[in-house]
Write an enzyme that holds these catalytic residues in place. Structure first.
Site, PDB file in Angstrom:
ATOM      1  N   LYS A  84      44.997  10.060  69.715  1.00  0.00           N
ATOM      2  CA  LYS A  84      46.227   9.796  68.976  1.00  0.00           C
ATOM      3  C   LYS A  84      47.456  10.002  69.875  1.00  0.00           C
ATOM      4  O   LYS A  84      48.470   9.311  69.722  1.00  0.00           O
ATOM      5  CB  LYS A  84      46.305  10.691  67.739  1.00  0.00           C
TER       6      LYS A  84
ATOM      7  N   TYR B  44      39.486  13.107  69.510  1.00  0.00           N
ATOM      8  CA  TYR B  44      40.375  12.509  68.506  1.00  0.00           C
ATOM      9  C   TYR B  44      41.849  12.842  68.737  1.00  0.00           C
ATOM     10  O   TYR B  44      42.692  11.927  68.777  1.00  0.00           O
ATOM     11  CB  TYR B  44      39.950  12.923  67.104  1.00  0.00           C
TER      12      TYR B  44
END
Length: 251
Positions: free
Chosen positions: A177, A173
């Site tokens: 980003k 994750y």
């Protein structure tokens, strides 16, 4: 309809996306509620009320993205605002506590299938929607793109050992980003000679399904900066990465 701004919010059937859609409608914007599951999108649109239109949009499905762009073109003729909010944090949240998930999310042991699944939505999906919707944004006299990212993707902050999220930075994750931030920078550079504005926003650690409702901020507070930036006029800034008003995040 020509006098009202037309916005598309991806992942708008719940969480930050839904709240952003709700607040944009309250400001007189017609909002297309993008949702992978059309039924959930319809439910969210009905709950928000007049000014919303449910739009089936799975950012990982090329056909779905193309059909969504075609529908926007046919029914509205342009797009004034694109809020790219759709994202996933992991695919195993129901089977593992978050701390245990972090332990198997390091560079040495992260599942490549998990990495691919998150990047498919959080990175490639954003680029796919951008490419499909850009012609519609070019037909607007005041277009803006707002990509919803996270401070956990900041290389500058996470390179600091004193940063609270430093130990949790990994290739799934957080790095998705970081990649989203890079993709957004590419959009900013591509469009800097046009009238289309591009901004990057972190909604802070908000209580949503994305983090199993473990966040600290309410969905209203977490959506505040996204909405503020989305409503900036043609003289508003472009190329920014903010968490709150006047609070920038280093790349």
């Amino acid at each position: 309809m020509q006098d009202k701004r037309i916005a598309l919010v991806t992942g708008a059937n719940q969480g930050v996306g839904r709240q952003v859609a709700k607040e944009l409608v309250a400001h007189g914007v017609t909002v297309l509620v993008g949702s992978r599951n059309f039924g959930r999108g319809e439910t969210a649109a009905k709950e928000i009320g007049p000014g919303t239109v449910a739009l089936q949009l799975d950012v990982t499905d090329r056909v779905s993205v193309a059909e969504a762009a075609g529908r926007v073109r046919k029914e509205f003729g342009r797009l004034d605002l694109l809020v790219q909010n759709a994202a996933i944090s992991n695919t195993r949240k129901d089977s593992l506590p978050m701390q245990d998930y972090f332990k198997i999310s390091r560079a040495s042991n992260a599942s490549l299938d998990e990495v691919r699944a998150l990047w498919e939505t959080n990175v490639f999906g954003v680029l796919a929607v951008y490419q499909a919707m850009l012609p519609l944004l070019r037909d607007s006299s005041d277009a803006r793109i707002v990509n919803v990212s996270s401070g956990v993707g900041s290389l500058t902050e996470n390179a600091n050992p004193a940063h609270p999220y430093h130990p949790m930075f990994g290739p799934i994750y957080p790095a998705s980003k970081t990649a989203l931030n890079a993709i957004t920078l590419a959009m900013m550079i591509e469009l800097e000679s046009t009238g289309i504005k591009v901004n990057l926003v972190s909604p802070a650690h908000t209580k949503t399904n994305l983090n199993g409702y473990a966040g600290k901020e309410s969905v209203e507070d977490g959506s505040r900066e996204v909405v503020r930036v989305a409503l900036l006029g043609p003289d508003g800034p472009t190329g920014t990465f903010t968490r709150w008003e006047n609070v920038t995040i280093p790349w």
